[in-house]
Design a protein around this motif. Structure first.
Motif, PDB file in Angstrom:
ATOM      1  N   VAL A 174       3.369   9.259 -10.473  1.00  0.00           N
ATOM      2  CA  VAL A 174       2.550   9.372 -11.684  1.00  0.00           C
ATOM      3  C   VAL A 174       1.868  10.735 -11.735  1.00  0.00           C
ATOM      4  N   VAL A 175       1.286  11.168 -10.620  1.00  0.00           N
ATOM      5  CA  VAL A 175       0.595  12.463 -10.590  1.00  0.00           C
ATOM      6  C   VAL A 175       1.583  13.602 -10.841  1.00  0.00           C
ATOM      7  N   SER A 176       2.736  13.562 -10.197  1.00  0.00           N
ATOM      8  CA  SER A 176       3.748  14.607 -10.408  1.00  0.00           C
ATOM      9  C   SER A 176       4.242  14.607 -11.840  1.00  0.00           C
ATOM     10  N   LEU A 223       2.420   1.588  -3.479  1.00  0.00           N
ATOM     11  CA  LEU A 223       1.433   2.033  -4.460  1.00  0.00           C
ATOM     12  C   LEU A 223       1.125   3.517  -4.299  1.00  0.00           C
ATOM     13  N   GLU A 224       1.064   3.998  -3.080  1.00  0.00           N
ATOM     14  CA  GLU A 224       0.832   5.429  -2.856  1.00  0.00           C
ATOM     15  C   GLU A 224       2.022   6.248  -3.362  1.00  0.00           C
ATOM     16  N   SER A 225       3.221   5.750  -3.133  1.00  0.00           N
ATOM     17  CA  SER A 225       4.413   6.443  -3.624  1.00  0.00           C
ATOM     18  C   SER A 225       4.405   6.485  -5.151  1.00  0.00           C
ATOM     19  N   MET A 226       4.040   5.378  -5.773  1.00  0.00           N
ATOM     20  CA  MET A 226       3.988   5.335  -7.233  1.00  0.00           C
ATOM     21  C   MET A 226       2.902   6.272  -7.754  1.00  0.00           C
ATOM     22  N   ARG A 227       1.779   6.334  -7.062  1.00  0.00           N
ATOM     23  CA  ARG A 227       0.710   7.240  -7.464  1.00  0.00           C
ATOM     24  C   ARG A 227       1.209   8.682  -7.432  1.00  0.00           C
ATOM     25  N   ARG A 228       1.985   9.031  -6.399  1.00  0.00           N
ATOM     26  CA  ARG A 228       2.537  10.400  -6.321  1.00  0.00           C
ATOM     27  C   ARG A 228       3.488  10.668  -7.481  1.00  0.00           C
ATOM     28  N   GLU A 265       2.597  13.493 -14.512  1.00  0.00           N
ATOM     29  CA  GLU A 265       1.528  13.988 -15.390  1.00  0.00           C
ATOM     30  C   GLU A 265       1.393  15.504 -15.299  1.00  0.00           C
ATOM     31  N   GLN A 284       0.831  -1.202   0.000  1.00  0.00           N
ATOM     32  CA  GLN A 284       0.000   0.000   0.000  1.00  0.00           C
ATOM     33  C   GLN A 284       0.869   1.257   0.000  1.00  0.00           C
TER      34      GLN A 284
END
Length: 156
Positions: free
Chosen positions: A19-21, A12-17, A23, A9
Motif C-alpha cells: 500500500v505504501v509503495s 499485514l506488514e507485507s500488505m502495508r508495504r 501510494e 502479522q
C-alpha cells in the motif's frame, strides 16, 4: 485489541508495504500529470469499463457529490475528461475520458506494465488471486464500517 497470529502479522506488514509503495508511486504519477491523487483515481475510474455519471462515481468512491463535482471540474479544466449528455436520459450527464486523458491513462498503464511485466505467467496468476482475495476482504470490511464506525473516546 485482538491477538494477531504471527503469520497474519507478517502478511499485514507485507500488505502495508504494498500500500505504501503503491501510494508513493501513485502520488508521483499524479505529480507528473499535474493532478491531485484523488483526481488520478477518478480519471482511472471514468469510462472503465463504461462511462459513468457523477453520482455513480461518488457512490463507487464513497464520497459526497460536491467533493466529486469539484474534482470533475478540475479534471475537465485540465482537459482529462469531458461531460456529455446521457444517451438515454437527457437529465443526466455522463463522464468520458478525453483524448488527453487517454494519453495520460496509457502512460499510467505503461508504468504498471513495466512494474509487473517481467513476472512469469504463473506468478501473475498467483498475484491476481492474492489481490482479488485481498480486495474482497477489504470490501467486506468497508461494508462493515458503514454499520460499525470508529468512536472516539471521550476527552478529559
Amino acid at each position: 485489541m485482538a491477538e494477531v497470529r504471527p503469520e497474519l502479522q507478517i502478511m499485514l506488514e507485507s500488505m502495508r508495504r504494498v500500500v505504501v509503495s503503491s501510494e508513493r508511486l501513485r502520488t508521483q504519477m499524479a505529480d507528473h500529470l499535474g493532478l491531485a491523487l484523488g483526481e488520478v483515481i477518478i480519471l482511472s475510474l471514468v469510462g472503465y469499463p463504461d462511462p459513468v455519471t457523477p453520482t455513480e462515481l461518488a457512490v463507487a468512491l464513497g464520497r459526497n457529490a460536491s467533493t466529486i463535482t469539484a474534482a470533475i471540474d478540475r479534471l475537465e479544466t485540465a482537459g482529462m475528461i469531458e461531460r456529455r449528455s446521457h444517451p438515454r436520459d437527457r437529465r443526466k450527464t455522463i463522464l468520458v475520458v478525453s483524448e488527453e486523458g487517454e494519453r495520460a491513462l496509457s502512460w499510467l498503464r505503461d508504468l504498471s506494465v513495466r512494474a509487473f511485466g517481467e513476472h512469469s505467467r504463473d506468478a501473475l496468476i498467483d498475484m491476481t488471486k492474492t489481490f482479488e482475495d485481498a480486495a474482497a476482504a477489504l470490501d467486506a470490511q468497508s461494508r462493515l464500517l458503514e454499520s460499525e464506525p470508529y468512536r472516539r473516546a471521550p476527552r478529559g
